[in-house]
Motif scaffolding. Structure first.
Motif, PDB file in Angstrom:
ATOM      1  N   GLY A 176     -43.516 -47.041   7.739  1.00 16.21           N
ATOM      2  CA  GLY A 176     -42.945 -47.183   6.400  1.00 16.21           C
ATOM      3  C   GLY A 176     -43.282 -48.510   5.753  1.00 16.21           C
ATOM      4  O   GLY A 176     -42.616 -48.944   4.811  1.00 16.21           O
ATOM      5  N   ALA A 177     -44.338 -49.175   6.241  1.00 15.70           N
ATOM      6  CA  ALA A 177     -44.752 -50.474   5.697  1.00 15.70           C
ATOM      7  C   ALA A 177     -45.537 -50.295   4.409  1.00 15.70           C
ATOM      8  O   ALA A 177     -46.201 -49.270   4.202  1.00 15.70           O
ATOM      9  N   ARG A 178     -45.466 -51.323   3.554  1.00 13.22           N
ATOM     10  CA  ARG A 178     -46.243 -51.289   2.304  1.00 13.22           C
ATOM     11  C   ARG A 178     -46.726 -52.694   1.956  1.00 13.22           C
ATOM     12  O   ARG A 178     -46.059 -53.690   2.268  1.00 13.22           O
ATOM     13  N   ILE A 179     -47.862 -52.747   1.311  1.00 14.80           N
ATOM     14  CA  ILE A 179     -48.412 -54.022   0.850  1.00 14.80           C
ATOM     15  C   ILE A 179     -47.715 -54.418  -0.447  1.00 14.80           C
ATOM     16  O   ILE A 179     -47.575 -53.597  -1.351  1.00 14.80           O
ATOM     17  N   THR A 180     -47.292 -55.675  -0.532  1.00 16.00           N
ATOM     18  CA  THR A 180     -46.641 -56.161  -1.750  1.00 16.00           C
ATOM     19  C   THR A 180     -47.440 -57.240  -2.467  1.00 16.00           C
ATOM     20  O   THR A 180     -47.141 -57.544  -3.621  1.00 16.00           O
ATOM     21  N   ILE A 232     -47.013 -57.897   3.624  1.00 18.43           N
ATOM     22  CA  ILE A 232     -46.627 -56.522   3.952  1.00 18.43           C
ATOM     23  C   ILE A 232     -45.126 -56.514   4.221  1.00 18.43           C
ATOM     24  O   ILE A 232     -44.616 -57.368   4.949  1.00 18.43           O
ATOM     25  N   VAL A 233     -44.430 -55.528   3.652  1.00 17.35           N
ATOM     26  CA  VAL A 233     -42.984 -55.388   3.823  1.00 17.35           C
ATOM     27  C   VAL A 233     -42.691 -54.153   4.655  1.00 17.35           C
ATOM     28  O   VAL A 233     -43.307 -53.103   4.466  1.00 17.35           O
ATOM     29  N   ALA A 272     -47.084 -55.451  14.647  1.00 20.81           N
ATOM     30  CA  ALA A 272     -48.017 -54.573  13.939  1.00 20.81           C
ATOM     31  C   ALA A 272     -48.188 -54.979  12.476  1.00 20.81           C
ATOM     32  O   ALA A 272     -49.314 -55.030  11.963  1.00 20.81           O
ATOM     33  N   ILE A 273     -47.076 -55.300  11.812  1.00 20.44           N
ATOM     34  CA  ILE A 273     -47.227 -55.683  10.401  1.00 20.44           C
ATOM     35  C   ILE A 273     -47.863 -57.066  10.279  1.00 20.44           C
ATOM     36  O   ILE A 273     -48.596 -57.331   9.329  1.00 20.44           O
ATOM     37  N   ALA A 274     -47.611 -57.946  11.242  1.00 18.15           N
ATOM     38  CA  ALA A 274     -48.262 -59.264  11.227  1.00 18.15           C
ATOM     39  C   ALA A 274     -49.764 -59.105  11.395  1.00 18.15           C
ATOM     40  O   ALA A 274     -50.556 -59.716  10.667  1.00 18.15           O
TER      41      ALA A 274
END
Length: 151
Positions: A32-36, A45-46, A67-69
């Motif tokens: 459910g991550a998204r680029i901001t 990424i949030v 993973a988001i990092a």
């Protein structure tokens, strides 16, 4: 690493290339991550809080945090790569500094050194609470490689 010197947005072509690549990542979609933010040498990424991304104590899982990092750093490097190149992570190290709690996590990838083949990025992950408090929960460093895009 909170250097705002790279705060201007990337060109529309770079933004499109980054977003199209990000949208092909099954794991980011699953989490459910998204680029901001997409800026030259910098990507945010949030990841919103939800039970599926937590560990047994209710904190964000280290795997989701990492993973988001990794993706934030990878795409930060990618913003500076040639149009005909792709990005792969060679290695990364992350330190988990505090329990990752909040309404969402924000991963910030920042290019420290962009090279012809290898690029080094700094990684930061912040927990954002509902009361507006933002706390550094993880930081690290990453090495990326620029590879020819497969046709």
């Amino acid at each position: 690493m909170e250097d705002e010197s790279q705060s201007g947005e990337a060109s529309p072509a770079v933004q499109k290339r980054v977003r199209e690549s990000f949208d092909r990542q099954g794991l980011m979609r699953h989490l459910g991550a998204r680029i901001t933010l997409i800026a030259p040498g910098r990507v945010h990424i949030v990841l919103p809080a939800r039970p599926e991304v937590t560990q047994q104590h209710g904190y964000f899982h280290a795997g989701a945090t990492s993973a988001i990092a990794d993706s934030a750093g990878g795409y930060a490097g990618y913003t500076l790569f040639p149009e005909d190149a792709d990005v792969l992570t060679v290695e990364y190290k992350i330190n988990l500094l505090a329990p990752a709690v909040g309404e969402h996590l924000e991963a910030v990838g920042t290019v420290l050194k962009s090279g012809r083949t290898l690029t080094v990025c700094g990684l930061e992950v912040f927990g954002h609470r509902a009361d507006g408090v933002r706390k550094l929960v993880a930081n690290g460093q990453q090495t990326l490689i620029s590879v020819p895009r497969e046709r």
